[in-house]
Design an enzyme around this catalytic site. Sequence first.
Site, PDB file in Angstrom:
ATOM      1  N   THR A 152     -32.190 -26.327 -15.459  1.00  0.00           N
ATOM      2  CA  THR A 152     -31.583 -24.992 -15.330  1.00  0.00           C
ATOM      3  C   THR A 152     -31.162 -24.411 -16.671  1.00  0.00           C
ATOM      4  O   THR A 152     -30.841 -23.218 -16.755  1.00  0.00           O
ATOM      5  CB  THR A 152     -30.353 -25.047 -14.411  1.00  0.00           C
ATOM      6  OG1 THR A 152     -29.389 -25.944 -14.986  1.00  0.00           O
ATOM      7  CG2 THR A 152     -30.736 -25.519 -13.023  1.00  0.00           C
TER       8      THR A 152
ATOM      9  N   CYS B 212     -22.209 -27.805 -17.969  1.00  0.00           N
ATOM     10  CA  CYS B 212     -21.069 -27.792 -17.050  1.00  0.00           C
ATOM     11  C   CYS B 212     -19.977 -28.734 -17.540  1.00  0.00           C
ATOM     12  O   CYS B 212     -20.207 -29.611 -18.369  1.00  0.00           O
ATOM     13  CB  CYS B 212     -21.489 -28.256 -15.650  1.00  0.00           C
ATOM     14  SG  CYS B 212     -22.839 -27.330 -14.916  1.00  0.00           S
TER      15      CYS B 212
ATOM     16  N   CYS C 117     -17.650 -30.126 -12.292  1.00  0.00           N
ATOM     17  CA  CYS C 117     -18.330 -28.990 -11.668  1.00  0.00           C
ATOM     18  C   CYS C 117     -18.605 -29.292 -10.186  1.00  0.00           C
ATOM     19  O   CYS C 117     -19.126 -30.356  -9.844  1.00  0.00           O
ATOM     20  CB  CYS C 117     -19.651 -28.706 -12.378  1.00  0.00           C
ATOM     21  SG  CYS C 117     -20.525 -27.259 -11.718  1.00  0.00           S
TER      22      CYS C 117
ATOM     23  N   ARG D  78     -26.636 -22.536 -21.654  1.00  0.00           N
ATOM     24  CA  ARG D  78     -25.608 -21.526 -21.418  1.00  0.00           C
ATOM     25  C   ARG D  78     -24.528 -22.090 -20.503  1.00  0.00           C
ATOM     26  O   ARG D  78     -24.749 -23.063 -19.760  1.00  0.00           O
ATOM     27  CB  ARG D  78     -26.215 -20.274 -20.772  1.00  0.00           C
ATOM     28  CG  ARG D  78     -26.808 -20.516 -19.397  1.00  0.00           C
ATOM     29  CD  ARG D  78     -27.130 -19.205 -18.699  1.00  0.00           C
ATOM     30  NE  ARG D  78     -27.771 -19.414 -17.405  1.00  0.00           N
ATOM     31  CZ  ARG D  78     -27.114 -19.693 -16.285  1.00  0.00           C
ATOM     32  NH1 ARG D  78     -25.810 -19.824 -16.305  1.00  0.00           N
ATOM     33  NH2 ARG D  78     -27.772 -19.849 -15.147  1.00  0.00           N
TER      34      ARG D  78
ATOM     35  N   CYS E 238     -22.070 -22.673 -17.453  1.00  0.00           N
ATOM     36  CA  CYS E 238     -22.135 -22.545 -15.995  1.00  0.00           C
ATOM     37  C   CYS E 238     -21.184 -21.440 -15.533  1.00  0.00           C
ATOM     38  O   CYS E 238     -20.028 -21.392 -15.957  1.00  0.00           O
ATOM     39  CB  CYS E 238     -21.750 -23.872 -15.343  1.00  0.00           C
ATOM     40  SG  CYS E 238     -21.648 -23.826 -13.547  1.00  0.00           S
TER      41      CYS E 238
ATOM     42  N   CYS F 279     -18.304 -23.355 -12.876  1.00  0.00           N
ATOM     43  CA  CYS F 279     -17.193 -24.209 -13.337  1.00  0.00           C
ATOM     44  C   CYS F 279     -16.590 -23.761 -14.664  1.00  0.00           C
ATOM     45  O   CYS F 279     -15.545 -24.259 -15.068  1.00  0.00           O
ATOM     46  CB  CYS F 279     -17.647 -25.666 -13.444  1.00  0.00           C
ATOM     47  SG  CYS F 279     -18.775 -26.014 -14.822  1.00  0.00           S
TER      48      CYS F 279
ATOM     49  N   ASP G 274      18.295 -42.631 -32.241  1.00  0.00           N
ATOM     50  CA  ASP G 274      18.858 -41.561 -31.429  1.00  0.00           C
ATOM     51  C   ASP G 274      19.851 -42.144 -30.431  1.00  0.00           C
ATOM     52  O   ASP G 274      19.546 -43.081 -29.683  1.00  0.00           O
ATOM     53  CB  ASP G 274      17.732 -40.837 -30.689  1.00  0.00           C
ATOM     54  CG  ASP G 274      18.241 -39.688 -29.849  1.00  0.00           C
ATOM     55  OD1 ASP G 274      18.453 -38.600 -30.416  1.00  0.00           O
ATOM     56  OD2 ASP G 274      18.455 -39.890 -28.640  1.00  0.00           O
TER      57      ASP G 274
END
Length: 490
Positions: free
Chosen positions: A30, A34, A38, A63, A65, A68, A439
């Site tokens: 694709t 992701c 996802c 690129r 998703c 997600c 402390d």
Amino acid sequence: MHTDTESCLRAVRSKDARFDGRFCTAVLTTRIYCRPSCPAVPPKPQNMRFYPSAAAAQQAGFRACKRCRPDAAPGSPQWDERADLTARAMRLIADGVVDREGVPGLASHLGYSTRQIERQLLAELGAGPLALARAQRAQTARLLIETTALPMAEVAFAAGFASIRTFNETVREVFALAPGELRQRAAPGPRPALPGTLTLRLPFRRPLCPDNLFGHLAATAVPGVEEWRHGAYRRTLRLPYGHGIVALTPRPDHIDCRLSLTDLRDLTGAIARCRRMLDLDADPEAVDGQLRHDPVLAPLVDAAPGRRVPRTADADEFAVRAVLGQQVSTAAARTHAGRLVLAHGEPVDDPEGGLTHLFPTPQALAGLDPEKLAMPRTRRATLTGLIAALADGALRLGVGGDRAEARARLAALPGVGPWTVECIAMRALGDPDAFTPTDLGLRRAAMALGLPGTPAALIRHSTAWSPWRAYAVQYLWATEDHPINVLPAG
């Protein structure tokens, strides 16, 4: 982690959100990448590639998703945990240094050559500083496109792009949508009534215990600079191009963030500072898992898992406040700081609340008259010595600074003892292993639980908590009845 294919596959198959921000999963069929969690059906293993950063995935031609939104995942916790060159560079890039000063500016802050930094980042993250900054600009642009009605030209300028053409090309390449299409797809909602105001969600890894985090910030708030109002911690921010006011409200799965900025170019840096202040990139599973090995701490962790270390939006400011707080109550420290703010801070307008000033810079404080400070002479000398070191650059506490060097320079200042050094290391330098064995509150809590009460014995016992001793401090402090441990009402 991205080189451990089996671990990455297990994280993707189980949709484990703990690994969001640690690596990206790219799908060859694709051409999208992701986050590990996802919700889509995982692809076949042979169609997956793993990248250490969104920038590396983008450089490889994938690129983001649309489902997600991996670019909006929490940041990798290792950049706060680690103190090496890569971590320092990543903190500076997140703060917007490359956008403001370029790669030479980044190199100048780090004290290395541009070639060394390029080589180091490419080796570990698969992308150089320009590509990492570009990925960040794309995410900033997306925020502005989806949450404001700003014209696209103003969005491009505010996100740090040099031209409209570069802005359009980057958005299309990263998100496979034109800027206008991104805005059309965004869920409709009311736009901010005040110009320059943004509303966004700051993600974090669960769990997150807000009690000590927001309780500490509210209880120690400097009048005029910070306040708790209507369930939100609000404060003024000094930023590179102007100033801002932020309101941060804890929610079960995110932090509501409302930012009012005088210059939208400060958006990236403002978000980074808010995330650091609330320690939102921490990995509570790793922290709490380590601390649970101690049978004394285990019940404290189980009762309120996910405690964070309340940090600061301005390291120099916190250093000054730490010295003001030496050997005095929380209320007295707030009073001293409030006086400095009124005398030397820059006024700001806050139509929504009671914030009145920016905390003064070291340069503004350099001219103060020590005789007018209502504190012992030795502490006056300590304060003026610290201010001088910060003002002339001898002491650098910024996000890209060297933690070991900063510690050494702090310790060399007259009157700055181990407690002050460790407090600054914990909250200003972001050292997750900072520890304050002297402390009083910590020692009192330790003894009540049967832990060693002397600093030396407590240090020896604490080695089992490393590298998360700053978080152990939060769990121990939380056993005491003190306003810093309670989420304020309203």
